[in-house]
Design an enzyme around this catalytic site. Structure first.
Site, mmCIF file in Angstrom:
data_model
loop_
_atom_site.group_PDB
_atom_site.id
_atom_site.type_symbol
_atom_site.label_atom_id
_atom_site.label_comp_id
_atom_site.label_asym_id
_atom_site.label_seq_id
_atom_site.Cartn_x
_atom_site.Cartn_y
_atom_site.Cartn_z
ATOM 1 N N ASP A 91 -0.814 -6.226 -3.820
ATOM 2 C CA ASP A 91 -1.723 -7.014 -4.680
ATOM 3 C C ASP A 91 -0.984 -8.454 -5.080
ATOM 4 O O ASP A 91 -1.328 -8.914 -5.966
ATOM 5 C CB ASP A 91 -2.183 -6.361 -6.223
ATOM 6 C CG ASP A 91 -1.119 -6.009 -7.031
ATOM 7 O OD1 ASP A 91 0.263 -5.781 -6.523
ATOM 8 O OD2 ASP A 91 -1.264 -6.005 -8.142
ATOM 9 N N ASP A 114 1.744 -9.239 -6.274
ATOM 10 C CA ASP A 114 2.610 -9.853 -7.713
ATOM 11 C C ASP A 114 4.178 -9.685 -7.468
ATOM 12 O O ASP A 114 4.834 -10.606 -7.826
ATOM 13 C CB ASP A 114 2.186 -8.835 -8.865
ATOM 14 C CG ASP A 114 2.220 -7.448 -8.845
ATOM 15 O OD1 ASP A 114 2.449 -7.036 -7.591
ATOM 16 O OD2 ASP A 114 1.904 -6.743 -9.668
ATOM 17 N N SER A 150 -1.087 -1.457 -6.948
ATOM 18 C CA SER A 150 0.053 -2.143 -6.658
ATOM 19 C C SER A 150 0.957 -1.652 -5.520
ATOM 20 O O SER A 150 0.228 -1.602 -4.385
ATOM 21 C CB SER A 150 0.840 -2.140 -7.877
ATOM 22 O OG SER A 150 1.901 -3.175 -8.136
ATOM 23 N N ASP A 197 3.949 -7.234 -1.917
ATOM 24 C CA ASP A 197 3.090 -5.802 -1.955
ATOM 25 C C ASP A 197 1.491 -6.211 -1.997
ATOM 26 O O ASP A 197 1.161 -7.350 -1.863
ATOM 27 C CB ASP A 197 3.491 -5.062 -3.271
ATOM 28 C CG ASP A 197 2.839 -5.896 -4.550
ATOM 29 O OD1 ASP A 197 2.548 -6.817 -4.429
ATOM 30 O OD2 ASP A 197 2.890 -5.256 -5.494
#
Lengths: 458, 454
Positions: B247, B249, B101, B245
């Site tokens: 990933d 999310d 993340s 970010d």
């Protein structure tokens, strides 16, 4: 039978609980990456066993984590890996194949930068690193990458085409039992690219094996031999799963003993070779010595196992060697840089047949008959030194070789001509193996006597 | 005291660490095998972000899942929300995303999803970690071993279809917004430009959209890390800027002058947009701004609070049948109509839709929100000190009401609050305060910091 064996040969076992697990694969991959001394990528390939994917994923992860680039050949034979290591100047290679074992088995076999099996010392070191478990881990931004190489089989066939006269060989009508192994992919390509007319059976590569992929006269007799005459073929050849071994049936549909392959090739190659040494292990037929003597050759015998064969090769100059092989149908030739290669062996046998203008049955018939008897005794008493000493002293004036158990060559006389026996503890199973052989009829009395002594001590 | 670094953490949130000596393929493989043992034999979805360790871990995790008898569906580089949605949409037994993340590039982690494509809840995580420690994994034999398949394009298409169904796509496209994106060379590098340009008809200024390159900035989208986006906004005159970010999310939003909206403001604008068309319950974490309560009150809707962490918010959302939720503290928007996960794409679509609907710019929309003054800080600490800090804090403010759901949140009679908690992922203590006046906020921050430092 034990379902997991970790030894100098690598790791081999039945896949799943109690056998090879993902952990073994990752740790052996990490150990091998730590072991490798030279820079460069690692070449890998697998046979079509269903478990091959799981082993590949673990092996690739371990190699990448150690900063090694991976060249993945997909499904390809062990000899193709070995050739590719040299062509791509790789640091080494790994074959994911339990070669002649049943479908539920798998194994990792390791190769050095020259594309050959590890020496005994190297194999020992790899095993030590595996047990020590202090594996090299590359920093996060120096991990390796995977490259799929789909042209390795074609490059391998190109190399074969430079050594053999394909125009002479493609006339042969040959049935091949691929044992559902890697030879299927390679030989199909040989047909497509070079116009061979090989008829392939058991050529599906879906991970299921129609029969145990073992190169013995018995397995040749199961499905392959009965097809040779109905298909009017000149020969039938059978490969193990990773195509480093071969067995055959003649044009008459008769399975030939796998022991005959090495002497048949010596007979053809010794006159053409500068090197006069035939390298083999202590358990193979004495026909090797007789054939070598026809051409001024010399047989050098070493302990059973591939590491020992590599040790012996390294102890000679390459030009001294004519060829090397086992009694299993695995033969290596200098022109292929000492790679056990079943397909090259098949092509050499066909070339001999073409050169002599004789079918395989006549080539077999031209060799003097030898008869071998094999037995095994479970290890119980473990009085092996006493056993070997007793056997060494019970037969009078004999020639003794103690490199691997005991091989005794007997003088002509009571036991027949060229009689010998070899007694050794197996590397793979808890058995003492007994082999006896003589020229002509089977040496039953000798076999019985050695077996009796062995039973009393093993 | 030696500095405590969490180079490797195996716990209820899964497994996370610095790749190399710490997060090894053997560990990732074993954890995946535990996961596959937990899910049982069947399909498991596996995706990743663009970290350099992604391919290595992908092989290790595939090995572990195959060994457990699972069939592995590799979806390649995709945003985490896309992977989660695909797990749920395809009836898989679970999913794993390889991403740390917002953590720095040397880190990686396994994010674990259940068959609903949601983060493992507290109980599932406990069971899995027990399995991992027991080490009694399923070791499938030859013919029980699973297969590998690849599915690279369907998941993103499904994800975008779901998001776009919830907004008025035509009116967004008609506006031909001039937008900017900074995808940190992460999982959104290819998909986000496609989404904004081709699906939503934006004129797009894109930076850091090369998934083959390392992260060019700190992975977490913050005012400090988004200097390049700020320059791009000022230079091109874009109306709105987005940052993800690695990933995809989390979402950060920039105004035309290049300054960032507060993450609480972004969430508030999306909550407003959602409640205006489908009133219902709202769930946010304890440390999210009270601006959410005021916006919800505009629509006569209730707000429920959960402990910090996506899994906790989702659990409360399920319990209250919430229509929208999220975490203001970290730019997470959770809109169940699309999926129970933090989804930057939902955020982007709703904000553009709101701009198209109202004819207002992002600056004007944000200006309509009630104004709160927030401040937060973090200090390194040993977890053993948490109890003392909580007790001292409560004693210092006897007039406040205490909420002990996650650390200690003190809510004052005037609506101001102070929240102190230990981080779930790092050896950090986090302090957040909020009130309507800047001075009072500074006073609360100083009082809280003093207690933390004492």
């Amino acid at each position: 039978m034990a379902s997991l064996r970790i030894s100098q040969v690598g790791v081999r076992g039945v896949v799943g609980r109690g056998g090879i697990t993902a952990r073994h694969v990752l740790d052996f991959g990490a150990a091998f990456a730590t072991f490798l001394a030279t820079e460069g990528p690692v070449v890998i390939a697998r046979d079509p066993r269903a478990s091959g994917l799981m082993l590949r994923e673990g092996l690739v992860a371990a190699l990448l984590a150690a900063g090694r680039d991976v060249i993945d050949l997909g499904i390809a034979s062990t000899p193709v890996i070995q050739h590719t290591i040299r062509q791509r100047q790789a640091a080494g290679g790994v074959s994911i194949s339990a070669s002649h074992n049943a479908a539920e088995w798998n194994a990792l076999k390791f190769f050095g930068p020259l594309g050959t099996y590890l020496t005994t010392a190297e194999a020992d070191e790899l095993l030590d690193i595996y047990h020590l478990r202090r594996f090299y881990a590359a920093p996060w931004n120096k991990l390796g990458r995977v490259e799929m190489d789909n042209s390795a089989i074609d490059r391998y066939l190109d190399e074969l085409s430079e050594v053999f006269h394909f125009d002479r060989l493609r006339q042969f009508r040959v049935v091949v039992d691929c044992s559902n192994g890697t030879s299927s992919r390679i030989l199909r390509r040989l047909n497509e690219r070079f116009g061979f007319s090989l008829i392939l059976i058991n050529a599906a590569m879906d991970g299921r094996f129609a029969h145990e992929p073992s190169t013995s006269a018995r397995v040749v007799g199961l499905q392959l031999a009965p097809l040779v005459q109905p298909l009017s073929a000149d020969a039938g050849f059978l490969f193990d799963a990773d195509s480093d071994r071969v067995a055959f049936a003649t044009e008459l549909g008769e399975p030939a003993s796998e022991e005959l392959i090495l002497p048949m090739l010596s007979d053809y190659l010794l006159p053409r070779s500068e090197g006069k040494i035939v390298l083999t292990n202590l358990s193979t037929t004495s026909l090797n010595e007789e054939v070598a003597s026809w051409h001024g050759g010399k047989v050098v015998r070493v302990p059973v196992g591939r590491n020992a064969a590599i040790d012996a090769l390294n102890a000679h100059r390459p030009e001294q060697i004519a060829l090397a092989g086992e009694g299993t149908g695995a033969v290596m030739m200098p022109q292929f840089r000492f790679v056990y290669d079943g397909i090259a062996t098949m092509l050499t046998l066909l070339e001999k047949s073409a050169a002599r203008e004789q079918p395989l049955s006549q080539l077999v018939a031209a060799l003097p008959g030898y008869s071998m008897l094999k037995g095994e005794v479970p290890l119980n008493r473990h009085r092996i030194p006493q056993l070997l000493e007793l056997l060494a002293t019970s037969f009078g004036e004999v020639s003794i070789n103690r490199q691997d158990g005991l091989r005794v060559d007997l003088p002509s006389g009571r036991w027949g001509d060229n009689a010998w026996f070899h007694v050794r503890v197996s590397q793979t199973e808890p058995f003492v193996r007994v082999i006896t052989e003589a020229r002509g009829a089977a040496p039953q009395d000798l076999f019985d006597e050695v077996m009796e002594t062995t039973r009393a001590h093993a | 005291m030696t500095k405590r670094e969490h180079l490797l953490k195996i716990g209820v949130s899964g497994i996370r660490g610095v790749v190399g000596e710490f997060l090894t393929p053997a560990l990732a493989c074993a954890f995946a095998q535990a996961f596959g043992t937990y899910t049982g034999r069947g399909r498991v979805i596996l995706g990743r972000d663009t970290r350099s360790s992604g391919p290595m871990l992908e092989h290790a995790v595939t090995c572990g899942l195959l060994s457990a008898g699972c069939d592995v569906v590799q979806v390649g580089v995709l945003p985490t929300p896309t992977i989660q949605m695909y797990v749920a949409a395809t009836g898989a037994l679970g999913g794993i995303a390889l991403t740390a993340s917002h953590n720095p590039p040397e880190y990686n982690a396994l994010k674990l999803f259940n068959e609903q494509g949601q983060f493992f809840n507290h109980y599932e995580r406990g069971e899995l970690i027990d399995l991992f420690h027991q080490g009694e994994f399923t070791d499938a034999g030859n013919f029980e071993l699973g297969t590998i398949s690849q599915e690279y394009s369907t998941p993103a298409r499904m994800h975008f279809e779901r998001v776009l169904k919830c907004v008025n796509r035509d009116r967004i496209r008609q506006r031909n917004f001039h937008a900017a994106i900074d995808a940190v060379n992460g999982a959104g590098s290819i998909l986000t430009p496609h989404f904004l340009e081709h699906e939503l008809g934006c004129r797009l200024e894109a930076i850091s959209v090369d998934p083959t390159q390392p992260f060019p900035r700190e992975a977490e989208p913050t005012p400090q890390s988004l200097g390049d986006l700020k320059e791009l906004m000022k230079h091109t005159g874009a109306e709105i800027g987005f940052a993800q970010d690695p990933d995809g999310d989390r979402l950060a939003v920039a105004k035309p002058d290049g300054t960032l909206l507060d993450n609480d403001e972004v969430l508030a604008l999306v909550v407003d947009a959602v409640l205006s068309r489908m009133p219902g319950n709202v769930v946010v974490n304890l440390t999210t701004s009270s601006v959410i309560d005021e916006v919800a009150a505009w629509h006569g809707c209730k707000v429920f609070r959960s402990a910090v962490g996506e899994a906790n918010v989702v659990e409360r959302m399920l319990a209250h049948s919430a229509v929208i939720g999220g975490e203001g503290s970290n730019g997470g928007i959770i809109f169940p109509t699309v999926h129970y996960c933090r989804d930057s794409y939902t955020g982007m679509a709703f904000l553009l839709d709101r701009m198209a609907e109202t004819g207002l710019g992002i600056t004007e929309l944000a200006a309509r929100l009630p104004k709160f003054h927030r401040a937060s800080t973090k200090v390194g600490f040993q977890h053993g000190r948490l109890a003392g800090i909580i007790q001292a804090t409560e004693a210092r403010f006897p007039e406040a009401r205490a909420d002990r759901t996650d650390g200690l949140k003190l809510i004052f009679p005037d609506g101001a609050w102070l929240h102190v908690r230990g981080s779930n992922t790092e050896p950090l203590m986090r302090l957040s305060v909020e009130s309507r006046e800047a001075e009072r906020t500074q006073m609360l921050l100083k009082a809280g910091t003093d207690i933390l430092g004492s």
